[in-house]
Design an enzyme around this catalytic site. Sequence first.
Site, short mmCIF file in Angstrom:
data_model
loop_
_atom_site.label_atom_id
_atom_site.label_comp_id
_atom_site.label_asym_id
_atom_site.label_seq_id
_atom_site.Cartn_x
_atom_site.Cartn_y
_atom_site.Cartn_z
N LYS A 1 1.01 4.36 -2.88
CA LYS A 1 0.65 5.50 -2.72
C LYS A 1 1.94 6.50 -2.89
CE LYS A 1 -3.57 4.92 -2.31
NZ LYS A 1 -4.77 5.49 -2.94
N TYR B 1 0.72 -1.13 -0.04
CA TYR B 1 -0.19 -0.06 0.07
C TYR B 1 1.00 1.22 -0.11
CZ TYR B 1 -3.72 3.18 1.44
OH TYR B 1 -4.67 4.12 1.59
#
Length: 271
Positions: free
Chosen positions: A194, A190
């Site tokens: 990002k 994740y």
Amino acid sequence: MARTAIVTGAAQGIGRAIALRLAEDGCNVVLNDLASKQIALQALVDDINSASTSPSRVNPSNSKLPVATYVLGDVSVEDDVKKMIQTAVATFGALDIMVANAGVVMNSSIIETSLADFDRVLSINTKGTFLCVKLSGEQMIKQGTGGRIIVASSVCGKKGQIYWARSAQVSSHYILYIAGNTGFGNASSYCASKFAVGGLVQVAVENMDEVTAARNQLNPGQFMDGIRQSTALKELGKPEYIADAVSFLASDKGCYITGQTLGVDAGMLLA
């Protein structure tokens, strides 16, 4: 004339709040999520369309009331993203605002993350954002009227740090809470996805100057009670806070802001 916005990941949480707020601002909204969220999407469309016909919502300055529709699809599939944009243009005449909000997280450390899980997270969070930015940018350039491209990042896209909080529901275990509605233990894929989104937004500013659009990303803060104390304001986030920020960036008042990361995180990351 009402502007038209696409909101991905709109069936729940932050995406739903953004869709409602843009509709309140007078926009037509095209909502997107996976086929498994069709019931929730239809309910949201019904809510928006019902509100748009209410006498209390009629604004004499708007000749066209906000209207909502939805398109099922996966943001990591190019044809699905094309269909969203084609629907917006065919239904409402143009695409003015793209909110690339859809995302997914995997609860695993680097050691525990499988290649398949890593690929899935990067495919949705990074490739999906790329497709939304690229294809909406192409449409806005074609229209020649500019627009707004706003993407959802995370505090994990600014600092690859693990935030731990004891959970009263899980005995002595520790659970990681990051932006969004879900608690999770580790977020290696994740964070990577990002961080990539941040670079993509900055490059898009240089690559698509013909759009004359604001291209910005939002870093939502905490939405779980576990780490309330990690924020400067000692407050939990609400989806509506993110929706307020999107509303501003999508408005004429946000026209001079581009290529920026806006942290809506109650001062969680003061840098």
